[in-house]
Scaffold this motif. Sequence first.
Motif, PDB file in Angstrom:
ATOM      1  N   ASP A 224       1.274   2.852   3.546  1.00 17.57           N
ATOM      2  CA  ASP A 224       0.425   3.770   3.327  1.00 17.57           C
ATOM      3  C   ASP A 224       1.029   5.169   3.381  1.00 17.57           C
TER       4      ASP A 224
ATOM      5  N   GLU B  64      -5.377   1.746  -4.616  1.00 17.36           N
ATOM      6  CA  GLU B  64      -6.618   2.041  -3.336  1.00 17.36           C
ATOM      7  C   GLU B  64      -7.463   2.896  -3.699  1.00 17.36           C
TER       8      GLU B  64
ATOM      9  N   HIS C 198      -6.405  -1.255   5.441  1.00 18.53           N
ATOM     10  CA  HIS C 198      -6.473  -0.763   6.810  1.00 18.53           C
ATOM     11  C   HIS C 198      -7.483  -1.543   8.002  1.00 18.53           C
TER      12      HIS C 198
ATOM     13  N   HIS D 274       1.522   5.452  -1.838  1.00 23.29           N
ATOM     14  CA  HIS D 274       0.987   6.296  -2.682  1.00 23.29           C
ATOM     15  C   HIS D 274       2.291   7.344  -3.127  1.00 23.29           C
TER      16      HIS D 274
ATOM     17  N   HIS E  79       0.911  -1.252   0.146  1.00 26.37           N
ATOM     18  CA  HIS E  79       0.100  -0.177  -0.068  1.00 26.37           C
ATOM     19  C   HIS E  79       0.807   1.545   0.028  1.00 26.37           C
TER      20      HIS E  79
HETATM   21 ZN   LIG Z   1      -3.708   4.680   1.343  1.00 24.96          ZN
END
Ligand SMILES: [Zn+2]
Length: 392
Positions: free
Chosen positions: A326, A181, A258, A66, A64
């Motif tokens: 994340d 995501e 999550h 970005h 995960h």
């Molecule tokens: Zn995320």
Amino acid sequence: MKNFSRKGAKAQRKPPRGAESPFVSFFAPLRLCGRNFLATTFALLLFLSTTAAQTNDYLFNDSHFHLTNYIQEGTDIHDFLKIMGNKVGRVALFGIPLQQQWSYRVDENRGPTYYLNSDAPLYYYSFTDAWIATAYKSLSKQEQARFDPMITGFNPTDMYAADHIRRVLTAFPGVFTGIGEFSIHKEFVSAKISGEVASLQDQALDRLLDFATEAGLVVLIHNDVDVPFAKPGSEPAYANQMKALFKRHPNTTFIWAHIGVGRIIRPVKEQAAIVEEIINDPQLKNVHFDISWDEVAKYIVATPESTQNAAAVINRHPERFLFGTDEVAPSSQEKYLKVYNQYEPLWKLLTPEASEKVRKGNYVRIFDEARHKVRSWEAAHVKSTMTTEVLK
Ligand SMILES: [Zn+2]
């Protein structure tokens, strides 16, 4: 452009004819094939170092991540590779499908960079997929092998979302492994998006998931299990809708981002029961959970007891959980590894088998399978689809 100049620099490093290094002289018997030998040795060393980075000599694979933020700015992918270094093997790579609008009427000269910085809306920014594909394509083959790019730039309330995903695969074959995501219900975000509010009961969502399944794309979905500030004692608002969605798509490989927890959405303790119910349901073997986000780590390692509870669930079902950071466009390795280090108390309580699966093995299993399926789908469809498009 950056990549071209790097290639150029490499080419200049080649020694001029007749000026071979002592290394080559040492291998005089191989002089006839000296250059090939050097090239082969270099390639072998490169291969071995890349392979080492992809097998065991690192801490985790990141399910995960970005590369860009809410205003579509981020880390150059070549710099990000240096940040990964030998600490991180593979990364599921995506931008953010939503753009924070800079409304002069609302914010004047204060350009917002985060969705909580402004009352102006967010909107779906489909160009993110082209941006991610272009960044990926600027890498060498060995570097590409460390990434699994994901399609995110679609509006999940639009029946045409599936067509966008298909179009991205068609325009950039050989690149993408999954979708996400993407978010359906997300605290503070859902209500800010221009247009209709997303819903787990929307036919548009079913249609895009049907296509993801057909193409073999892994699905990374963010959906808070509850509304913020829910009435105490009430049923989590979206638990049943989420389970129903999973059941409507039994052949889709889901990762629930999550584990359904948010900044202020029900702490992990209550969520654990919902997670185990899904894990124990034989009809939901297609559902996995990522434990990414510092907000989730915060809940899990809040107390020795909360860490024990989470470790117990993961140790019982190690094949269903994936680690992810994340992180959004990190500027240093220290920032990138923050969530991993935050989980230190959890890592200590996992069995060696569970720890390996959560940090590395499950990623490899799920993303390798998806890569294989998507490449097969592309081989069978991309050319004919493109031809059809042209003929229309
Ligand atoms: Zn995320």
